[in-house]
Enzyme design. Structure first.
Site, PDB file in Angstrom:
ATOM      1  CG  HIS A  20      33.160  11.191   7.183  1.00  0.00           C
ATOM      2  ND1 HIS A  20      34.308  10.787   7.133  1.00  0.00           N
ATOM      3  CD2 HIS A  20      32.921  11.538   8.627  1.00  0.00           C
ATOM      4  CE1 HIS A  20      35.000  10.919   8.185  1.00  0.00           C
ATOM      5  NE2 HIS A  20      33.809  11.268   9.097  1.00  0.00           N
ATOM      6  CG  ASP A 124      35.406   8.677   4.402  1.00  0.00           C
ATOM      7  OD1 ASP A 124      36.272   8.672   5.585  1.00  0.00           O
ATOM      8  OD2 ASP A 124      34.273   9.253   4.843  1.00  0.00           O
TER       9      ASP A 124
END
Length: 488
Positions: A20, A124
């Site tokens: 990520h 995120d």
């Protein structure tokens, strides 16, 4: 950007995991190049592992500044003990990071004098507590999806699927055609129940309720950005993500920098391991399209028994291979490979702890990729025109594997795993699928032809005039409008 325009400031918050952080940092650089001041928030645990001397956070910020990009890196404790294995006990990891909103608010308020006023938070999709942070700060929250668009649609509609009784997934019945999920929004292909994120296979999985909660928070975004491109997943697909907010494809976010790579480029590794650059020299000695590259990403693990079957299958295939065998790949421990394996494949196979994956996939000797089909690896392989063998292990990887095989037709899969994720994949199945992939690995293979077409489409998307390039420009203009309204 003209001096009369407001100074944009994006606070970027990735989940503290390599898969990520990496796309977040690429996106951050693309925005910084468009005039954003970027605050990039890590946890202290990841920061200590990513920013290794001499490339500490201060040095990296200075190098970025020299390129005209304004960054600062902030960090906060993740609330876990120093020796906690983090993602290897994933539910404890997620429970901890979803409690970070008060600390994140304090961090940004206490450092407010160091940066322009915040224009937006780019969070995120799995970092649910950022919804509370953006609310307290009074700024819009854009979600950045580091998954495929169709997997993102499935995930953000988890509560809807639960209410309809489609999760938990009945794996034994999931393969029946009548059980295809066709009720999701957007023009996405029908979804098999086993395509859904693996945590939804059992209500007793502690991640089940965590991901339902996360999906509820995803619905509250003010903006959505997706690491895909229109030519791969069309605008009709993207609309299925919207809750009424704008949704833009902006990927592959790594590709612009890769295409423009030069000695003066600002490169920073977000790897928790050191790249073994000797593998590139070894690839130089191999025939074009002859090497199978094998990597299962930064998190996934296998049993020792499974690793040994994989090794023996690779040996029996007689195909050259480059295999990333992480130091913790065997259920968190070092791999134990079959006795004499390294000696028997010497010269034909190379094993490394970690590799510079983009450079490997771009190498002319690589003809196929045996992958877990994490979205970063999948998108990188697509962008380099390399066909794939999918060996999904967890998360949404089953979804990506089916997209590659059945929708885009740029790969194969390990069939036994799709029917039972607990199965031991035999050396015979490994040998068979590797031979099939690599025997068709020349320029004339249908897999490669389709992969090369998608490679060119990805290239067009990120260049000036392309869909992803234009969407990032649109996002920038929208944020200028927000900054103007906030300054009135």
């Amino acid at each position: 950007m003209a001096s009369s325009l407001p100074r944009l400031h994006a606070v970027m918050v990735p989940i503290p995991a390599q898969g990520h952080i990496n796309p977040f940092f690429h996106l951050a650089k693309l925005l910084a190049a468009r005039g954003f001041f970027v605050t990039f928030i890590n946890t202290k645990w990841t920061e200590e592992r990513i920013f290794r001397p001499p490339n500490d956070a201060t040095a990296i910020s200075s190098r970025l500044q020299q390129q005209g990009m304004h960054f600062r890196f902030l960090s906060l404790p993740d609330g876990l003990p120093p020796h906690h294995p983090r993602l290897l006990i994933i539910h404890e990891f997620f429970q901890a990071i979803q409690k970070l909103s008060p600390a994140m608010v304090r961090l940004l308020q206490n450092t407010a004098d160091e940066a322009p006023p915040i224009t937006c938070m780019i969070a995120d999709s799995l970092f649910a507590c950022t919804e509370e942070v953006a609310t307290v700060l009074g700024v819009p929250r854009a979600i950045f999806w580091t998954f495929s668009c169709s997997a993102s649609i499935a995930l953000t509609n988890s509560r809807f699927l639960f209410d309809k009784g489609l999760i938990p997934v009945n794996v034994k019945e999931a393969q029946r055609p009548e059980n295809l999920i066709t009720c999701l929004p957007g023009n996405i292909p029908p979804v098999k129940p086993t395509d859904l994120i693996i945590f939804f296979r059992s209500k007793s999985d502690p991640m089940f309720d965590i991901f339902l909660y996360v999906s509820d928070k995803q619905k509250k975004a003010d903006y959505m950005l997706v690491n895909t491109f229109d030519e791969l997943e069309g605008p009709g697909d993207v609309t299925g993500l919207s809750n009424g907010c704008p949704v833009l494809t902006v990927g592959p976010v790594f590709f612009p920098e890769f295409l423009q790579a030069s000695d003066s480029s600002v490169n920073i590794s977000t790897s928790l391991w050191e790249d073994d650059l000797d593998c590139l020299k070894w690839l130089d000695t191999q025939e074009p399209l002859s090497v199978l590259y094998i990597s299962f990403g930064s998190i996934a693990v296998m049993s020792i028994e499974q690793l040994q079957e994989l090794a023996l299958g690779l040996e029996a295939s007689q195909q050259p291979f480059l295999w990333v065998v992480r130091i913790d790949i065997a259920d968190g421990h070092a791999a134990v490979l079959p006795e004499g394996f390294s000696e028997r494949v010497n010269g034909r196979g190379m094993l490394v702890d970690w590799s510079p994956q983009l450079k490997v996939l771009a190498h002319p000797s690589v003809g196929g990729f045996l992958t877990h089909n994490g979205w970063n690896s999948t998108l990188e392989s697509i962008s380099m025109g390399v066909p794939m063998i999918g060996w999904p292990l967890w998360a949404e990887q089953y979804h990506n594997t089916r997209l590659c095989k059945e929708i885009w037709k740029i790969g194969m899969d390990i069939e036994s795993r799709l029917e039972d994720d607990t199965v031991l994949v035999t050396r015979e199945e490994v040998e068979k699928v590797v031979r099939m992939m690599m025997m068709t690995g020349d320029e004339g293979s249908d897999f490669r032809k389709r992969a090369l077409k998608l490679k060119e489409a990805a290239r067009r998307a990120v260049k000036a005039g392309g869909s992803s390039h234009g969407n990032l420009d649109k996002f920038t203009q929208d944020m200028i409008g927000i900054a103007n309204s906030l300054s009135i």
